[in-house]
Design a protein around this motif. Structure first.
Motif, short mmCIF file in Angstrom:
data_model
loop_
_atom_site.label_atom_id
_atom_site.label_comp_id
_atom_site.label_asym_id
_atom_site.label_seq_id
_atom_site.Cartn_x
_atom_site.Cartn_y
_atom_site.Cartn_z
N ASN A 9 -19.20 62.82 -25.59
CA ASN A 9 -17.79 63.04 -25.30
C ASN A 9 -17.31 62.35 -24.02
OD1 ASN A 9 -17.38 64.65 -27.58
ND2 ASN A 9 -18.20 66.44 -26.53
N VAL A 10 -17.67 61.07 -23.89
CA VAL A 10 -17.10 60.28 -22.80
C VAL A 10 -15.59 60.32 -22.95
CG1 VAL A 10 -16.89 57.99 -21.82
CG2 VAL A 10 -19.11 58.79 -22.63
N SER A 11 -14.90 60.73 -21.94
CA SER A 11 -13.47 61.00 -22.05
C SER A 11 -12.65 59.74 -22.19
CB SER A 11 -13.01 61.78 -20.83
OG SER A 11 -11.63 61.93 -20.83
N SER A 317 -18.54 58.34 -36.00
CA SER A 317 -18.55 59.55 -35.17
C SER A 317 -18.02 59.24 -33.78
CB SER A 317 -19.98 60.11 -35.08
OG SER A 317 -20.44 60.56 -36.33
N ALA A 318 -18.47 58.12 -33.20
CA ALA A 318 -18.01 57.73 -31.87
C ALA A 318 -16.51 57.45 -31.87
CB ALA A 318 -18.77 56.49 -31.39
N ALA A 319 -16.05 56.77 -32.91
CA ALA A 319 -14.62 56.44 -33.00
C ALA A 319 -13.77 57.70 -33.04
CB ALA A 319 -14.37 55.58 -34.23
N ARG A 320 -14.13 58.64 -33.90
CA ARG A 320 -13.35 59.87 -34.01
C ARG A 320 -13.37 60.65 -32.70
NH1 ARG A 320 -16.53 60.23 -38.89
NH2 ARG A 320 -15.36 59.38 -40.66
N SER A 377 -13.95 53.10 -24.27
CA SER A 377 -14.44 54.47 -24.52
C SER A 377 -15.23 54.55 -25.82
CB SER A 377 -13.28 55.46 -24.53
OG SER A 377 -12.29 55.07 -25.46
N PHE A 378 -14.87 53.74 -26.83
CA PHE A 378 -15.64 53.71 -28.08
C PHE A 378 -17.07 53.28 -27.82
CE2 PHE A 378 -17.26 50.78 -31.38
CZ PHE A 378 -17.55 51.71 -32.37
N PHE A 379 -17.24 52.17 -27.10
CA PHE A 379 -18.58 51.68 -26.82
C PHE A 379 -19.38 52.67 -25.98
CE2 PHE A 379 -17.92 46.87 -27.48
CZ PHE A 379 -18.67 46.88 -28.65
N ALA A 380 -18.73 53.31 -25.00
CA ALA A 380 -19.42 54.28 -24.16
C ALA A 380 -19.92 55.47 -24.99
CB ALA A 380 -18.51 54.75 -23.03
N GLU A 381 -19.05 55.94 -25.88
CA GLU A 381 -19.42 57.06 -26.76
C GLU A 381 -20.55 56.65 -27.70
OE1 GLU A 381 -18.74 61.12 -27.81
OE2 GLU A 381 -17.89 59.91 -26.20
N LEU A 382 -20.43 55.46 -28.29
CA LEU A 382 -21.45 55.00 -29.22
C LEU A 382 -22.78 54.81 -28.50
CD1 LEU A 382 -22.32 54.03 -32.00
CD2 LEU A 382 -21.37 51.76 -31.45
N ALA A 383 -22.75 54.31 -27.26
CA ALA A 383 -23.98 54.12 -26.50
C ALA A 383 -24.70 55.45 -26.31
CB ALA A 383 -23.67 53.49 -25.15
N GLU A 384 -23.95 56.49 -25.97
CA GLU A 384 -24.59 57.80 -25.76
C GLU A 384 -25.14 58.37 -27.06
OE1 GLU A 384 -24.02 60.23 -22.55
OE2 GLU A 384 -21.89 59.72 -22.30
N ILE A 385 -24.38 58.22 -28.13
CA ILE A 385 -24.87 58.68 -29.44
C ILE A 385 -26.16 57.95 -29.80
CG2 ILE A 385 -24.42 58.63 -31.92
CD1 ILE A 385 -21.49 59.18 -31.32
#
Length: 404
Positions: A9-11, A317-320, A377-385
């Protein structure tokens, strides 16, 4: 966002906080475009942005382009995020206040946008470095437009140890707030060809003494149009385009030779091979039937970019989680040397909606900068996932081996 438990959940609001910074970066890069293998000042600018943010530079030997890392070093899994940094030999016609300051050079494919968005990802993840389950390697790659840069990055060793790689391209025909994610092919294999036709010259008033390479070329070009209509199945696709034909020096001379070239685009490796074989057979046999000869030379480009199904679902999932709407995009017949990375490791390439006025490589090309924080933010979220999934998989695998 609560339902995506594995997402960190990177904001998106954090990305919006640096939106003005990302816009400034993008506009600076847009004003100072550099062509493939000439990205010296671009590389220096990216380096400064990374160093100012306290992000470590990885020591991989690249003449232009740069690699950076965030995360736990040797601890945990390693993933990569790629941005291309080169521009095109196009005279800009946007009229923007930050238009290219270099005549005949332009960021007409949005690589300035990609670079700014990925720098934004790096800024976001740097703030969360201590909590990352592994390491994120950022590949700021040169020479994508020549389809050479990815191979140079791979040769430098920067892909060694990488377990998954992610990239994206702006998409002018998709609205801001959407992202195109799909399994399977998303961008085409892009091959070039050069055909040299040999005949026998003569005075134009005595054509019977010649073997006219222009007539031979015309018949070959016409016959080549049957490849797609008669040799490629209805559920497959290919493009064969002849884009240039040169021959002769005078109006009253039949020349000895003619030359034509163009491009082949395919999404399936078997179709690619079959079309090339058929192309060569048509060119050589038609030329021979007219008493001449034809030599086909292939300018092999990148293969098709083919996405992994598992990483496509992770990307959705990251996109949503960051407020993007995933859609199923039409594959693009354009080529992308991201394909060379995918040939080495699993990964995914996405299309981020940027709602531009023109398509890629147009003199009036532009992007909607509202998409910058979304891409970051998409890439940051995807990286964490990705790091969490790979870390969990490795942990489960280790436990299984111990229990055995």
């Amino acid at each position: 966002m609560a339902q995506h438990k594995e997402a960190s959940n990177v904001s998106t609001s954090a990305a919006r906080f640096i939106q003005e910074q990302l816009i400034a970066i993008r506009r600076h890069l847009h004003s100072h475009p550099e062509l493939s293998h000439e990205e010296v000042e671009t590389t220096a600018y990216i380096r400064k942005q990374l160093q100012d943010a306290g992000i470590r530079i990885a020591p991989f030997p690249l003449r232009t382009g740069i690699v950076a890392e965030i995360g736990g070093g040797k601890e945990g899994p390693l993933i990569a995020i790629r941005a291309d940094i080169d521009a095109l030999p196009i005279q800009e016609e946007t009229g923007l206040p930050f238009a290219s300051e270099v005549a005949g050079r332009m960021h007409a494919c949005g690589h300035d946008f990609h670079t700014a968005a990925v720098l934004g990802t790096a800024f976001l993840l740097k703030e969360r470095e201590e909590t990352l389950a592994g390491t994120v390697r950022f590949l700021f790659q040169p020479a994508e437009e020549k389809a050479k840069g990815a191979l140079e990055v791979i040769a430098s060793g920067a892909l060694k140890g990488v377990q998954a790689i992610f990239g994206l391209h702006n998409k002018p025909d998709l609205p801001v707030g959407t992202i195109g994610i799909k399994e399977g092919p998303i961008m085409a294999a892009a091959d070039g060809f050069v055909v040299e036709v040999e005949g026998r010259g003569s005075h134009a008033a005595v054509p019977e003494a010649s073997v006219d390479p222009i007539v031979i070329s015309a018949h070959i070009i016409t016959a080549l149009q049957t490849i797609v209509s008669r040799n490629v199945g209805a559920l497959d696709s290919a493009v064969v385009s002849i884009t240039r034909l040169n021959s002769g020096t005078a109006w009253n001379v039949i020349p000895d030779k003619a030359l034509f070239d163009g491009t082949l685009r395919t999404f399936d490796e078997n179709v690619r091979t079959a079309v090339r074989e058929r192309f060569e057979r048509i060119a050589t046999t038609v030329a021979r039937a007219f008493g001449g000869a034809a030599n086909v030379r292939w300018l092999e480009g990148p293969p098709a970019v083919v996405n992994d199904g598992a990483w496509a679902e992770a990307a959705r999932s990251a996109a949503r989680a960051v407020g993007l709407t995933p859609i199923a995009p039409m594959p693009s017949p354009a080529g992308e040397d991201f394909a060379f990375y995918r040939r080495e490791v699993p990964g995914l390439f996405a299309f981020l909606g940027t709602e531009g006025p023109q398509e890629w490589h147009h003199p009036a090309f532009d992007v909607d900068e509202r998409a910058l924080p979304l891409g970051a933010s998409f890439f940051a979220e995807l990286a964490e996932i990705a790091l969490n999934r790979l870390s969990h998989t490795a942990h489960t695998s280790t436990k299984g081996k111990i229990s055995q």
